[in-house]
Design a protein around this motif. Structure first.
Motif, short mmCIF file in Angstrom:
data_model
loop_
_atom_site.label_atom_id
_atom_site.label_comp_id
_atom_site.label_asym_id
_atom_site.label_seq_id
_atom_site.Cartn_x
_atom_site.Cartn_y
_atom_site.Cartn_z
N LYS A 289 12.45 -45.62 40.64
CA LYS A 289 12.56 -47.01 41.04
C LYS A 289 13.96 -47.33 41.55
O LYS A 289 14.15 -47.91 42.61
N GLU A 290 14.97 -46.95 40.74
CA GLU A 290 16.34 -47.32 41.08
C GLU A 290 16.96 -46.28 42.00
O GLU A 290 17.85 -45.52 41.62
N TYR A 295 14.16 -48.67 47.65
CA TYR A 295 14.42 -50.02 48.16
C TYR A 295 14.42 -50.06 49.68
O TYR A 295 13.91 -51.01 50.29
N LEU A 487 23.52 -49.49 44.56
CA LEU A 487 22.34 -49.45 45.42
C LEU A 487 22.51 -50.39 46.60
O LEU A 487 22.10 -50.07 47.73
#
Length: 537
Positions: A289-290, A295, A487
């Protein structure tokens, strides 16, 4: 997916999810959640609870919705998912030329020009008639009581109320807006957190809607008052537009995302943008996810989907391409190939032809409801019908003044609509309702919540608490101030124009209720960015 999983990593400060067996209501306002739970305990089902909660929200969160707004719903009952499109149409006598004759080149934000027929009262009546167990007079009573006796304003509500008041005080100086100030700022200011606000006009209107199953609103005394107010100030809306209103039962649309069917209301709603983005994203693997890659691809898919929605989506019978065309695997693959390692400026493709409240409710009979309603842009048009407490929406602001655009303004037409309820199923079993309110953040919130759940195994509360991003336009992306900075920096390297936003409410406010297929246990999450709560028993 383990529906009873309480995994919150890496959000160590997340609240735990809420568990219950007999019933659950999740909203952005504790008083509204309790109203829905009260109806469940009186023998009502999840549909009754949703109606009660929605009506209550027009009173206890008037900054986001009202009697004069629109609504949509997804209802799971007796093994089937039903869709309700209760958005209203533009007045029959409005047109691009008529608006230009009033001196406008673009549709204004406030006043009578953007007002469309309100659909919320019709939604309550339609849901009650088709699926409810209790009479509307009983279901709407909690809302009537709060409007009549008053309630203390909550912190987030007070913040937005004050913001709206300051904006309206500066911009709404014409006499047609006077009753908004009389209704929502009776002391010459917005009510402060902890102060009690009441509206007896609002209570009487709710009572009349309940006693007539909303017929007064569309055919009777309330319709006459709306008509008279419109005529007095040169509005386009007439009683004949209200008489012609009808909420439509529709077949929900969906895509299959990693074994789960994700459902939305078909256009004119923008839920198709969330589905198209998921249809693009399902062709990628997301082990973490991270990660910058996760993203980046989420943002790029969302940009492409929004570009298509802006160009192609309006009321279905005015669209050049169907929902099936846009959501086909072939078109998803075509759009997926446009995603590279750097940020793009999105453009719409050509498929092969072929300011809102959200609530979720569930009961112990298996019924589940995903419901959303809004006045748009907070309080809406700034108009309140005298003697009624009805704040009218400004949904027509989304129409285009370009006669060649599919969403061009025309009489008797539904516009591209931002509010969207979501629902998820697996096989022939319901997983449950979910939604994230907040203008064009909504489909972006849907994508992030679904992926948090399906790809990354987060429970409902953690899925909502996770830091969010929001694509704004071109390559600009806002991220929450608690979004991991490394991120954000990595996304910037890929060409995204990253802005750190200080206002958490910019990123939507969501609710989720999942049902465990084996035990029937309900697990819910509510928005930590507002005054949200899950009421359960």
């Amino acid at each position: 997916m383990n529906f009873l999983n309480d995994q919150s990593y890496p959000y160590s400060n997340t609240r735990h999810a809420t568990y219950a067996k007999n019933g659950m209501v999740a909203t952005s306002q504790p008083l509204a959640s309790q109203a829905g739970l009260e109806i469940l305990k009186k023998g009502g089902n999840a549909i009754d609870a949703a109606i009660a909660t929605a009506a209550c929200l027009t009173v206890v969160e008037p900054t986001s919705n009202g009697i004069g707004g629109d609504a949509f719903a997804l209802v799971w009952t007796k093994g089937k998912l039903h869709g309700l499109n209760a958005s209203g149409r533009s007045p029959k006598n409005i047109s691009i030329d008529a608006v230009k004759e009033k001196g406008y080149e673009e549709i204004p934000t406030y006043g009578w020009v953007p007002v469309t027929v309100p659909g919320a009262p019709g939604a309550w009546a339609a849901l009650s008639e088709k699926f409810g167990k209790l009479p509307l007079t009983e279901v709407l009573q909690p809302a009537i009581t709060y409007a009549e006796e008053g309630y203390p304003v909550s912190p987030t509500l007070g913040k937005f109320w004050n913001k709206a008041y300051n904006n309206f005080k500066e911009k709404l100086t014409d006499s047609q807006f006077e009753n908004w100030f009389n209704t929502f700022a009776p002391e010459g200011r917005a009510p402060q957190p902890g102060e009690v606000w009441a509206s007896r006009d609002h209570a009487e209107t709710l009572r009349e809607i309940a006693e007539t199953n909303a017929k007064s609103f569309y055919e009777g005394d309330l319709a006459d008052k709306i008509d008279a107010f419109s005529r007095e100030h040169g509005g386009f809306l007439r009683k004949e537009d209200l008489v012609a209103y009808e909420a439509d039962w529709v077949d929900p649309i969906h895509v299959n995302y990693r074994g789960y069917d994700v459902w939305e209301i078909p256009p004119n709603g923008q839920g198709i943008a969330a589905l198209e983005a998921l249809n693009i994203l399902k062709g990628f693997d997301f082990p973490d996810k991270e990660s910058i890659n996760t993203y980046h691809k989420q943002i790029e898919a969302m940009k492409l989907a929004f570009a298509d929605a802006e160009k192609h989506v309006t009321e279905e019978n005015h669209m050049l391409f169907t929902a099936n065309d846009i959501l086909s695997d072939a078109y998803g693959e075509k759009r997926r190939k446009l995603i590279t390692d750097t940020a793009l400026t999105p453009e719409a493709g050509e498929p092969a032809a072929g300011g809102t409240v959200y609530l979720a409710a569930a009961d112990n009979e298996g019924n589940m409801v995903s419901f959303i309603q809004s006045n748009y842009m907070g309080f809406g048009s700034g108009l309140v019908v005298p003697g009624t407490g009805i704040a009218l929406q400004n949904r027509g602001h989304n129409f285009s003044m370009d006669p060649k655009h599919v969403n061009a303004l025309a009489g008797g037409k539904r516009t591209y609509h931002t509010i969207i309820p979501g629902f998820m199923t697996k096989g022939d079993q319901p997983v449950g309702p979910f939604g994230v309110m907040g203008g064009f953040m909504q489909p972006q919130g849907h994508v992030q919540v679904v992926m948090n759940t399906v790809d990354f195994g987060l429970n409902p509360q953690a899925a909502l608490d996770a830091p969010r991003w929001q694509w704004k336009k071109d390559k600009k992306v806002d991220v929450e101030n608690r979004f991991p900075h490394h991120l954000a920096q990595g996304l910037s390297v890929k060409g995204h124009d990253i802005q750190i936003a200080l206002e958490p409410n910019e990123f939507g406010r969501g609710q989720i209720i999942w049902r465990d297929p084996e035990s029937g246990v309900l697990v819910g999450g509510t928005e930590s960015r507002t005054d949200g709560t899950v009421a359960a028993w």
